[in-house]
Design a protein around this motif. Structure first.
Motif, PDB file in Angstrom:
ATOM      1  N   VAL A  10       0.802  -1.229   0.000  1.00 17.04           N
ATOM      2  CA  VAL A  10       0.000   0.000   0.000  1.00 17.04           C
ATOM      3  C   VAL A  10       0.836   1.281   0.000  1.00 17.04           C
ATOM      4  O   VAL A  10       0.287   2.363  -0.182  1.00 17.04           O
ATOM      5  N   LYS A  51       7.723  -1.761  -7.086  1.00 14.82           N
ATOM      6  CA  LYS A  51       6.288  -1.865  -7.405  1.00 14.82           C
ATOM      7  C   LYS A  51       6.076  -2.705  -8.660  1.00 14.82           C
ATOM      8  O   LYS A  51       4.993  -2.711  -9.246  1.00 14.82           O
ATOM      9  N   TYR A  84       0.904  -1.827  -5.967  1.00 19.38           N
ATOM     10  CA  TYR A  84      -0.311  -1.373  -5.286  1.00 19.38           C
ATOM     11  C   TYR A  84      -1.442  -2.373  -5.531  1.00 19.38           C
ATOM     12  O   TYR A  84      -1.515  -2.950  -6.616  1.00 19.38           O
ATOM     13  N   ASN A  93      -4.335   3.817  -2.005  1.00 16.26           N
ATOM     14  CA  ASN A  93      -3.829   3.884  -3.373  1.00 16.26           C
ATOM     15  C   ASN A  93      -4.013   2.527  -4.020  1.00 16.26           C
ATOM     16  O   ASN A  93      -3.691   1.515  -3.427  1.00 16.26           O
ATOM     17  N   THR A  94      -4.491   2.501  -5.239  1.00 17.71           N
ATOM     18  CA  THR A  94      -4.620   1.194  -5.892  1.00 17.71           C
ATOM     19  C   THR A  94      -4.058   1.244  -7.298  1.00 17.71           C
ATOM     20  O   THR A  94      -3.922   2.290  -7.912  1.00 17.71           O
TER      21      THR A  94
END
Lengths: 249, 249, 249, 249, 249, 249
Positions: D89, D223, D229, D246-247
């Motif tokens: 996240v 990431k 995310y 946050n996605t």
């Protein structure tokens, strides 16, 4: 010194080649001879084959102790069938050829690949690698897709197939030595080694040499516990075996 | 549904107890019966014993397929002797009791100890733990020092010995479940569980139940490669087996 | 016997399919029903999703014990979210579907591959393989690149993608059985098995059958230590959970 | 630089001690503060406790990113609850205290023992050891039998118990460093180190220092895939979390 | 605080770059300088090279303690040559760069690949991975086929080769971070990270930062047993070393 | 055939005993002699000692190839110091005594314990066990607490201490063979074996015999990659070595 090689299958043409391989590097005062058991399959490619081969192997070992004044035994099939049972019924050294090939390769190269027969035997080779403590060393196990008996019938075709998969093991998998995963491959060692440029090992010659030094150092299998003589008890069938047997009283 | 339990040794008093354990939790429409092979040792405590037991196990499986309309098999010795060979010769589910006990314990407790017979069988139990993927789960393997047949002859003495080593496994080794490492222990499950306060598992009852659900889901052993039917080839001896056998052509 | 399947995500169309899969092989006297928790994500593809799903799973288990007379639970997501916590809050058997699929495959084939959804979930599948003692058995984990919800929306596209990666697992990785790495794949089992020629397992049907036999053998989770009831202590939030909870005093 | 320590349990007296430990070795220009989540258990000793703690941890991280300009996070419970979800996240570094203690000990000694609270948490400590790649380094995990909250209530009794088990770890198990397996032990480090003569590490101080250098080197969590995310999707409940999230679109 | 980086080879142009990398993120009050030993090979690519480098490393550490008031040491070669010996001769923290790169990557990504120089050094990288507990994390070790000194002579060609193998590691092997497996690569970090989109780590900068925090926390190497000062005994040759040495009396 | 044993330490009384052990079982046409290097420590008990011993070992091997017509080498210290470097600088077989003892024990017993000198060397013995693939075989590593040189000075006291710890290994740890973890123990083999009733192995005699058979089979170290001759490059210091050296151009 007398070393008896047991080819656990009943194909005598293979037994003859195995005997030649066993004699290849032997000391002048060592006598080496190879036999096939009186019972069992013509080749060993499945667990079924392996289990039907082992009683014959045990019988040959008991006979060796009782009647043939044998100093050490070699089990000449890359699955080392019945190795631990063999160590129970005699205190003479017993060496398997998968064990021998893996053992010797460790001195010569940081890793190896095994080239073998049918795909289905792959799991047995994996078990050999693990049983003999070489999981970190094994780069790959590759099979030719030919059966043991196809090799025995057509050596040239066999050599070609072996060359090809061995080359892939060296070039694609990074193998720095090659182990021949079938006692039927003993005739191909020199040819392959020349073609590949890395050490190539069948298990039979190394197994005989290892057996030789175990004898010359006076080594006996530890009878302390796990590999002690079997307990004395009733066994139905296998009279050929039970009549020869030593047991822990 | 018909489930055949094969007690790989030839001691019929044990076979009878094993049958009772196998029937303990069975569904009403499942028929369970236990047999001993026509050949083999009176008990299995060494590799030698194990190898002499397996051909008889194979024969019973082939006979089950050919003549007895069996839906699934249980091999009722804690070393799961011949399990992979059995899976080759039939496509019906085959379950070993070490496999079953270990499998079921994983659902009930984060770890287990195995309590067993002679010290010398310890290595076989270790191999079971590894073969069935439970090295992280096994807290200890403890043995009573009594042989399989001593248990069969004197149940009370056996129960006392088992209680003692099981208690040590729980209290000193931190075991949160106990696996009984011998098919001869099936009569002790309830007594022990009450005394110890942790789940106690023999393998026979779980193996039968596992076999039942494999059948009820229509499961067949994968014949794709490793456990395919054995190759067709000449086998010397074992006519009782080869006359019954299915092979890969 | 009453078995409650908890689909840890909140997508009810999936829950319905899962219930059908759970009922597929069930015994006549077993009642199976599937629920989704009242809180949590629509699908589970990240650690974040998983952690937000678990409190809902725990609540459903506590509710099952207190209000629904449940005999055993199945957690129907291939990451087995909250499995150990679930075993703490009840002494009824709890089975995860990754656990069930891996367990059953071990009886049917020497190895498996997992076919799954997004690449990012790969590490979770690896953790399942390790947690359930199958590192030696797992040939590969392959993903389709489709999300859980894409599968739910377009079954045909999903089946095509699954077929393709499964075929690669069999042909290139040597998988001898296929595990479906998502509870959303339950509808594809029969189709895939026919196409591939190797056993194909979703986890839901096996999990229900495993739960059934654990109940029928009277098994309870070991409360001895690790999976004992949680200690009694203040918990802020989660009133729906704490009002239902059993604790170790 | 601002580092936020999250004590995943809701016992504020512990949070205060944790903050002191976090500030102990910090650089002058680093601001460190510790919080407890708004939801969760008073201490973490079971999987149940852990799963109820993690949503609160996630919320604190999201809040840190959105509202508090945090540069790095420390999760201050020896089970590193929610560590991988936390890394999903945010792209700011997140450090667990088990991870930190194990990491730092590797530089100071060839091995360690963990001394901890209740016996039942032992399996969690084992999972930490494995997750952080230290199976070869861990000599033993010993527990005092006291709960987290008993330590918090009676520091003197706690210190005595810790001293005793630590000494056994050094003398009987050969531990050459000691890791304190509970964030509640931070006050005991100096005392214990003096008594034992080997390095003693709580995880909080090292975690803060590790977080500091990750920030100072400009490190961000990868990431690329596994810790990307979370996917954007409907989540029921957890509005405090989803409103901050946050996605990956 | 004074940190001494020892480049174990004797190529001073590399030593200079290593010093720059070491200073990159250092705190204002930390002094960092890099040296090469007075003896040893121009680069380290074989076990032979490594063993001839280590005495020089030991000498530099003893000199650092006796004459240079050093607080911590970094050994700047990806094989961490002599790391454990270094920890014996001083109680100041010693950090290897393979150790540092592996350690830091664990915080940033679930896995990594190592990109390195010659194929022959691959086994040494494997040993680093195992020694530092990262076997589960390492996706692949790839080599450029260029020697250490070729990189030093032609940075552009080196960067191109590194980019290519790193990209393969990310795309084909699934690496989510990249470790630079040679101290000679320190100049390429930023370029590579930009191109690849995943964290790229040389070991030198992280090692210096790790050394810094070990010093700031007052950490000393455990002298309890394994890494205690060497026993006092006669040593022939190595007067430069023995004249500086501390020993256990 | 000429086999050169290198005792890596510089204590000549030990070298003499080692030579006797090496000659014990040798074939009539094999010449065996033992040397100590011109530089290095009087005994090897720490990593520091080991690293200062290796350059002398390398020199003796290069000298053996250039000036002494050696066919194979034995490195006679239980840490196998410099084994891989030795295999790089010559293509003649090189055997370590830890390697030899572990290798031979595998043929004689299902497991072993190592009995050794100081506690601090324990980690080195662990590394030997792992390096030579025997983690599953090693029951325990026990130390006498006496230093290498104390053994050399007082054989009787040494034998007594060794007997005691060996007996514990057999009785408490279940060892079925004993490996002597120091080349200084060669004189104790026969005495110990008689007292213990299990196989007792020093490494020196087995290493010589293994070297013998590698030579007799014409084996050469694989120069394919990892153990190829070192790259040609500038080396500062070590003129005695570099003047003798073969390198890969």
């Amino acid at each position: 010194m007398r070393i008896k090689i047991i080819n656990p299958n009943t194909t005598l043409s293979m037994t003859k080649n195995i005997q030649l391989a066993g004699q290849k590097f032997v000391s002048p005062d060592t006598e080496v001879f190879a036999v096939s058991p009186s019972t069992g399959p013509a080749s060993i490619e499945s667990y079924y084959d392996e289990y039907l081969a082992v009683p014959g192997v045990i019988e040959e070992i008991l006979k060796g102790d009782k009647e043939e004044k044998i100093d050490a035994y070699v089990i000449a099939c890359f699955g080392d069938p019945g190795l631990y049972a063999a160590r129970e019924v005699t205190d003479k050294p017993v060496v398997g050829i998968a064990e021998a090939a893996i053992t010797v390769s460790k001195f010569l190269a940081p890793n190896f690949s095994i080239v073998s027969v049918l795909d289905r035997s792959r799991k047995m080779s994996e078990e050999m690698v693990r049983m003999h403590g070489a999981e970190d060393r094994c780069k790959s196990i590759r099979s030719t897709g030919l059966s043991v008996l196809e090799f025995d019938r057509n050596l040239e075709k066999g050599l070609k197939a072996l060359s090809e998969v061995s080359l892939k093991a060296v070039e694609e998998d990074g193998a720095e030595s090659i182990l021949l995963g079938c006692a039927g491959f003993v005739s191909f060692v020199d040819d392959l080694q020349e073609r590949l440029g890395v050490p190539v090992l069948d298990g039979v010659s190394p197994a005989v040499k290892l057996a030789e030094i175990l004898v010359s150092m006076g080594c006996r299998t530890s009878k302390f516990l796990t590999w002690g003589y079997p307990e004395n008890k009733q066994i139905i069938g296998y009279e050929n075996i039970t009549s020869l047997q030593n047991t822990r009283v």
